[in-house]
Design a protein around this motif. Structure first.
Motif, PDB file in Angstrom:
ATOM      1  N   LEU A 103      -5.864  -8.859   1.761  1.00 59.33           N
ATOM      2  CA  LEU A 103      -4.432  -9.116   1.909  1.00 59.33           C
ATOM      3  C   LEU A 103      -3.650  -7.816   1.769  1.00 59.33           C
ATOM      4  O   LEU A 103      -3.798  -7.096   0.786  1.00 59.33           O
ATOM      5  CB  LEU A 103      -3.966 -10.135   0.859  1.00 59.33           C
ATOM      6  N   ALA A 104      -2.830  -7.507   2.775  1.00 61.85           N
ATOM      7  CA  ALA A 104      -2.058  -6.263   2.730  1.00 61.85           C
ATOM      8  C   ALA A 104      -0.606  -6.533   2.369  1.00 61.85           C
ATOM      9  O   ALA A 104      -0.038  -5.857   1.523  1.00 61.85           O
ATOM     10  CB  ALA A 104      -2.144  -5.547   4.073  1.00 61.85           C
ATOM     11  N   ALA A 105      -0.009  -7.534   3.027  1.00 57.30           N
ATOM     12  CA  ALA A 105       1.401  -7.804   2.804  1.00 57.30           C
ATOM     13  C   ALA A 105       1.700  -9.242   3.179  1.00 57.30           C
ATOM     14  O   ALA A 105       1.096  -9.792   4.105  1.00 57.30           O
ATOM     15  CB  ALA A 105       2.262  -6.864   3.643  1.00 57.30           C
ATOM     16  N   SER A 106       2.640  -9.836   2.446  1.00 56.98           N
ATOM     17  CA  SER A 106       3.038 -11.206   2.718  1.00 56.98           C
ATOM     18  C   SER A 106       4.564 -11.278   2.655  1.00 56.98           C
ATOM     19  O   SER A 106       5.161 -10.772   1.711  1.00 56.98           O
ATOM     20  CB  SER A 106       2.413 -12.138   1.677  1.00 56.98           C
ATOM     21  N   TYR A 107       5.166 -11.847   3.685  1.00 61.52           N
ATOM     22  CA  TYR A 107       6.631 -11.864   3.778  1.00 61.52           C
ATOM     23  C   TYR A 107       7.140 -13.287   3.781  1.00 61.52           C
ATOM     24  O   TYR A 107       6.638 -14.130   4.532  1.00 61.52           O
ATOM     25  CB  TYR A 107       7.083 -11.168   5.063  1.00 61.52           C
ATOM     26  N   VAL A 120      -7.485  -6.904  12.282  1.00 64.21           N
ATOM     27  CA  VAL A 120      -6.233  -7.182  11.595  1.00 64.21           C
ATOM     28  C   VAL A 120      -5.889  -8.633  11.914  1.00 64.21           C
ATOM     29  O   VAL A 120      -5.979  -9.056  13.068  1.00 64.21           O
ATOM     30  CB  VAL A 120      -5.115  -6.255  12.105  1.00 64.21           C
ATOM     31  N   ILE A 121      -5.537  -9.377  10.891  1.00 61.44           N
ATOM     32  CA  ILE A 121      -5.221 -10.790  11.088  1.00 61.44           C
ATOM     33  C   ILE A 121      -3.790 -11.035  10.621  1.00 61.44           C
ATOM     34  O   ILE A 121      -3.419 -10.629   9.515  1.00 61.44           O
ATOM     35  CB  ILE A 121      -6.184 -11.705  10.291  1.00 61.44           C
ATOM     36  N   VAL A 172      -6.198  -7.218   6.465  1.00 62.05           N
ATOM     37  CA  VAL A 172      -7.081  -6.249   7.116  1.00 62.05           C
ATOM     38  C   VAL A 172      -8.486  -6.576   6.626  1.00 62.05           C
ATOM     39  O   VAL A 172      -8.789  -6.450   5.443  1.00 62.05           O
ATOM     40  CB  VAL A 172      -6.692  -4.797   6.761  1.00 62.05           C
ATOM     41  N   ALA A 173      -9.351  -7.040   7.557  1.00 62.71           N
ATOM     42  CA  ALA A 173     -10.610  -7.683   7.165  1.00 62.71           C
ATOM     43  C   ALA A 173     -11.473  -6.830   6.242  1.00 62.71           C
ATOM     44  O   ALA A 173     -11.927  -7.302   5.209  1.00 62.71           O
ATOM     45  CB  ALA A 173     -11.388  -8.088   8.413  1.00 62.71           C
TER      46      ALA A 173
END
Lengths: 163, 103
Positions: free
Chosen positions: A111-115, A137-138, A104-105
């Protein structure tokens, strides 16, 4: 997506750069910051979560930059009334996906979440994120060692990060 | 104490769809309480789904994931009646684990 570092690189980033060329002989940082391939191993990517801009966070997480792709389908609302709970999902038709990450810029930390997506898991994730204000949102999909992105602006009427 | 993890895993042919809802404050560290003091960051960092001893989905989360987080994904190869193990760890070292039956 820009590849340049922002005008005010963080101290950590400077330290990482310095350590990587071994100018100061700093040795390893406390959390063993190895930006490249961080998403592929099992360690929690603490350094990436501390970056402020999405460009720095992508670099810290993956060690490379992403190219926009129409094979990455990012689904997010046009308008989020409550920035505290914004439903966001991603699906892709790309092969050999190994990870999917959400940024979310203009959040305090992008960085919000990484899966991690092991073999046999469908490259499609839905989750709910907080957004401080109206911003992009990227979604980044790592497939066959390359990064692909999709970006969407979400208008936030009540922010979900501050007091 | 009841588990903080609620999971629904449904097998449809070769594909199992998993939805999980976890009770957790997910405090970002940017919000102030009623006395104007910052509530320290408290959030889940890692959430893991294991099937047959193998990771099928691993989430690394920051404080920007919403309170009482929800996540949905699908994976191949499981059958009805099989077990799916779910576990999380937060930034204060707390954790929880549960096992769900795939239906």
């Amino acid at each position: 997506m820009t590849t340049t570092t922002g005008p005010h690189p963080t101290r950590r980033l400077i330290l990482q750069g310095a350590a990587s060329v071994a100018l100061l002989g700093l040795g390893n940082l406390p959390f063993g910051a190895t930006p490249a391939r961080a998403a592929a191993n099992d360690k929690y990517p603490e350094a990436a979560f501390r970056q402020k801009s999405e460009a720095d966070a992508i670099k810290a997480l993956y060690g490379k930059t992403a190219e926009p792709s129409d094979k990455v389908k990012l689904d997010a609302p046009e308008i989020a009334e409550n920035g505290g709970v914004v439903p966001i999902s991603v699906a892709t038709t790309l092969d050999k996906v190994t990870s999917i990450s959400f940024f979310v810029a203009e959040n305090p930390n992008a960085l919000a979440a990484s899966y991690k997506i092991p073999e046999g898991t469908i490259p499609s994730v839905a989750n709910r994120l907080k957004m401080a204000k109206t911003t992009n949102v990227i979604a980044i999909v790592e497939a066959d060692g390359k990064l692909y992105s999709a970006t969407k602006e979400v208008k936030v009427t009540v922010g979900g990060c501050g007091g | 104490m009841a588990s903080t993890i609620r999971v629904r895993a449904t097998a449809n042919g070769d594909i199992t769809e998993v939805q999980a809802l976890i009770q957790h404050p997910m405090d970002s560290g940017f919000v102030k309480d009623s006395k104007g003091e910052l509530i320290p960051a408290h959030f889940i960092q890692e959430l893991k789904f294991e099937y047959n001893g193998k990771d099928v989905f691993v989430a690394d989360w920051g404080p920007a994931v919403s309170k009482d987080p929800y996540v949905k994904f699908s994976f191949k190869g499981a059958k009805k009646g099989d077990d799916l193990k779910i576990s999380w760890t937060d930034n204060k070292g707390a954790s929880d684990t549960t096992t769900a039956k795939i239906s």
